[in-house]
Design an enzyme around this catalytic site. Structure first.
Site, PDB file in Angstrom:
ATOM      1  N   TYR A 175      29.344   3.915 -45.366  1.00  0.00           N
ATOM      2  CA  TYR A 175      29.632   3.131 -44.168  1.00  0.00           C
ATOM      3  C   TYR A 175      28.672   1.950 -44.108  1.00  0.00           C
ATOM      4  O   TYR A 175      27.467   2.123 -44.309  1.00  0.00           O
ATOM      5  CB  TYR A 175      29.465   3.996 -42.919  1.00  0.00           C
ATOM      6  CG  TYR A 175      29.715   3.254 -41.612  1.00  0.00           C
ATOM      7  CD1 TYR A 175      30.983   2.799 -41.290  1.00  0.00           C
ATOM      8  CD2 TYR A 175      28.675   3.032 -40.711  1.00  0.00           C
ATOM      9  CE1 TYR A 175      31.220   2.128 -40.091  1.00  0.00           C
ATOM     10  CE2 TYR A 175      28.904   2.371 -39.503  1.00  0.00           C
ATOM     11  CZ  TYR A 175      30.176   1.914 -39.204  1.00  0.00           C
ATOM     12  OH  TYR A 175      30.407   1.249 -38.013  1.00  0.00           O
ATOM     13  N   ASP A 213      22.184  -0.949 -48.891  1.00  0.00           N
ATOM     14  CA  ASP A 213      22.292  -0.832 -47.442  1.00  0.00           C
ATOM     15  C   ASP A 213      21.366   0.296 -47.001  1.00  0.00           C
ATOM     16  O   ASP A 213      21.675   1.473 -47.129  1.00  0.00           O
ATOM     17  CB  ASP A 213      23.745  -0.539 -47.043  1.00  0.00           C
ATOM     18  CG  ASP A 213      23.895  -0.454 -45.521  1.00  0.00           C
ATOM     19  OD1 ASP A 213      22.866  -0.492 -44.812  1.00  0.00           O
ATOM     20  OD2 ASP A 213      25.042  -0.335 -45.047  1.00  0.00           O
ATOM     21  N   LYS A 251      18.510   0.326 -37.495  1.00  0.00           N
ATOM     22  CA  LYS A 251      17.988   1.588 -36.958  1.00  0.00           C
ATOM     23  C   LYS A 251      16.458   1.622 -36.806  1.00  0.00           C
ATOM     24  O   LYS A 251      15.960   1.062 -35.838  1.00  0.00           O
ATOM     25  CB  LYS A 251      18.564   2.746 -37.762  1.00  0.00           C
ATOM     26  CG  LYS A 251      20.109   2.725 -37.623  1.00  0.00           C
ATOM     27  CD  LYS A 251      20.870   3.873 -38.193  1.00  0.00           C
ATOM     28  CE  LYS A 251      22.331   3.752 -37.786  1.00  0.00           C
ATOM     29  NZ  LYS A 251      23.308   3.743 -38.842  1.00  0.00           N
TER      30      LYS A 251
HETATM   31  C1  PLP Z   1      24.514   2.694 -38.913  1.00  0.00           C
HETATM   32  C2  PLP Z   1      24.805   2.026 -40.194  1.00  0.00           C
HETATM   33  C3  PLP Z   1      25.325   0.721 -40.243  1.00  0.00           C
HETATM   34  C4  PLP Z   1      25.786  -0.020 -39.019  1.00  0.00           C
HETATM   35  O1  PLP Z   1      24.747  -0.281 -38.146  1.00  0.00           O
HETATM   36  P1  PLP Z   1      25.098  -0.603 -36.607  1.00  0.00           P
HETATM   37  O2  PLP Z   1      23.766  -0.929 -36.008  1.00  0.00           O
HETATM   38  O3  PLP Z   1      25.735   0.631 -36.061  1.00  0.00           O
HETATM   39  O4  PLP Z   1      26.022  -1.747 -36.593  1.00  0.00           O
HETATM   40  C5  PLP Z   1      25.461   0.119 -41.473  1.00  0.00           C
HETATM   41  N1  PLP Z   1      25.102   0.742 -42.598  1.00  0.00           N
HETATM   42  C6  PLP Z   1      24.607   1.996 -42.600  1.00  0.00           C
HETATM   43  C7  PLP Z   1      24.204   2.638 -43.874  1.00  0.00           C
HETATM   44  C8  PLP Z   1      24.461   2.688 -41.396  1.00  0.00           C
HETATM   45  O5  PLP Z   1      24.015   3.943 -41.406  1.00  0.00           O
END
Ligand code: PLP
Length: 426
Positions: A143, A237, A265
């Site tokens: 994701y 990511d 995060k």
């Molecule tokens: C949570 C997440 C996102 C998206 O971040 P948001 O702050 O929810 O937009 C993108 N990549 C990874 C790996 C994530 O865990």
């Protein structure tokens, strides 16, 4: 015992689609309705019915110091008193960027945004701008936020709802997204024979959105080599794994180095922050130095920067935190595995630093398809029963759990005991 939350949920559903502002919060995959939260305190959450939970979600990762950490709280309050936003540069941004740049040899510059979605979306635009190519390679079950071209087989929220993609995303936009199986080198090689227009590979080097499924080191190495051989960029990511899996995230564990890293995060400590970072050459393409456009009214927001700064400085000054978190994560999953064994329930467990995952299945899943073989019904029952006993796990088998610094061994042992009781009837 959930009466107030049930009522609050009904009221929310009247004015907010599904009653929530992010789909996974609605508990659809495990059934029931979500507790509405009144407050957090250290490792605990309190809902509006007065129930207390040991929190393994930690706002889906950001709160490595748990709820209401005094240092972070004070920084936020003091900064907020000076004004919430200026739309002009502050030294806090440079300070936070410096903290990040100092840690990574492959990073010279950082651009702050307000969410992980934005960070990844911008990183991809940058990769396309730098290489002059259009296609991107993404892996099933990873994701990367909800931007159009990345909403293809995107794990967690998406997988939970069984929709491989979303209406509203034109096929014209996703036709440049090449989908590949995680941890499958042959499949990845095929992408590069199929297309000579690949701008980047985007990967969660430790996938946390199909449950916790780390990439094999050989797989990451293959990503690197294929990018180098084909003039493509490798994007890690690390929105979830950054400052979580280790101080340097997955980049601190793997020998493979990315060209661009995205964060989110933990760098905001609970405030809305994202970032993408790379070397001087690549970041030089970004506006206003270069021509790849990217912007944000609230980007680098001072209150968010202050929260992230305190959080990162505390982590850097006390790297032993990660040893403690790793030991505790292992204590938890090993305990769960032990009681599962005793009750003849197949359970696969995994940790990376303060991230943990568990799957109700016979064999450790290595990709999204294998995660699909888990016993989701069993997970739903387990989740619901644990919640009733005061343990707040992510409400989907496709999610990762998090340990915060405020959690104690007693907390963990109480959780394992509760799990044992539940597994007797699972
Ligand atoms: C949570 C997440 C996102 C998206 O971040 P948001 O702050 O929810 O937009 C993108 N990549 C990874 C790996 C994530 O865990």
């Amino acid at each position: 015992m959930f009466n107030k939350s049930i009522k609050a949920y009904e009221e929310a559903c009247e004015v907010i689609p599904g009653g929530v502002d992010s789909p996974v919060r609605a508990f659809k995959s495990v059934g029931g309705t979500p507790p509405f939260i009144e407050k957090g305190e250290g490792a605990y959450l309190f809902d509006i019915d007065g129930n207390k939970y040991l929190d393994f979600v930690q706002s889906w990762g950001p709160l490595i110091f748990g709820h209401c950490d005094k240092d972070i709280e004070n920084a936020v309050i003091e900064t907020a008193k000076k004004g919430l936003s200026f739309g002009a540069p502050t030294v806090l941004e440079t300070q936070l960027a410096n903290e990040i740049v100092e840690m990574f040899e492959n990073i010279d510059k950082v651009r702050f945004v307000s969410s992980g979605t934005e960070a990844v979306m911008s990183a991809i635009r940058l990769a396309r701008g730098v290489t002059g190519k259009n296609d991107i390679v993404k892996f099933e079950g990873c994701y990367h936020g909800h931007s159009d071209s990345l909403l293809v087989q995107a794990g967690s929220g998406m997988a939970t709802f069984g929709s491989p993609s979303s209406p509203g995303v034109p096929a014209d936009l996703t036709k440049h997204t090449l989908l590949c199986e995680y941890n499958n080198i042959e499949n990845l090689k095929k992408c590069f024979t199929d297309s000579s227009d690949i701008a980047c590979i985007i990967i969660e080097p430790i996938a946390g959105n199909m449950g916790l499924v780390p990439a094999d080191e050989e797989f990451l190495k293959a990503c690197r080599e294929l990018c180098d051989a084909n003039n493509a960029l490798l994007i890690f990511d690390e929105v979830m794994s950054g400052f979580r899996a280790s101080l340097k995230g997955a980049s601190g564990i793997s020998k493979t180095k990315a060209d661009i890293i995205t964060f989110g995060k933990v760098i905001g400590a609970g405030m809305p922050v994202g970032a993408f970072a790379s070397n001087k050459r690549i970041m030089g393409y970004l506006s206003p130095d270069g021509t790849v456009y990217q912007a944000g009214t609230l980007s680098g927001n001072p209150v968010a920067m202050a929260a992230g700064l305190v959080s990162l400085r505390k982590l850097k000054a006390n790297p032993e935190i990660y040893d403690d978190l790793s030991v505790k994560a292992l204590r938890l999953v090993n305990g769960l595995k032990r009681v599962a064994n005793e009750n003849n329930i197949p359970l696969q467990v995994n940790t990376r630093g303060s991230m943990f995952g568990f799957f109700f299945c016979e064999k450790e899943p290595k990709n999204f398809k294998e995660v699909g073989f888990c016993d989701f019904k069993r997970f739903a029952t387990f989740h619901h029963e644990m919640l009733k006993k005061g343990f707040y796990f992510a409400c989907s088998q496709y999610e990762t759990g998090f340990i915060c610094t405020k959690i104690t061994n007693e907390d963990i042992d109480a959780c394992i005991n509760a799990a044992n009781q539940i597994m007797k009837n699972l």
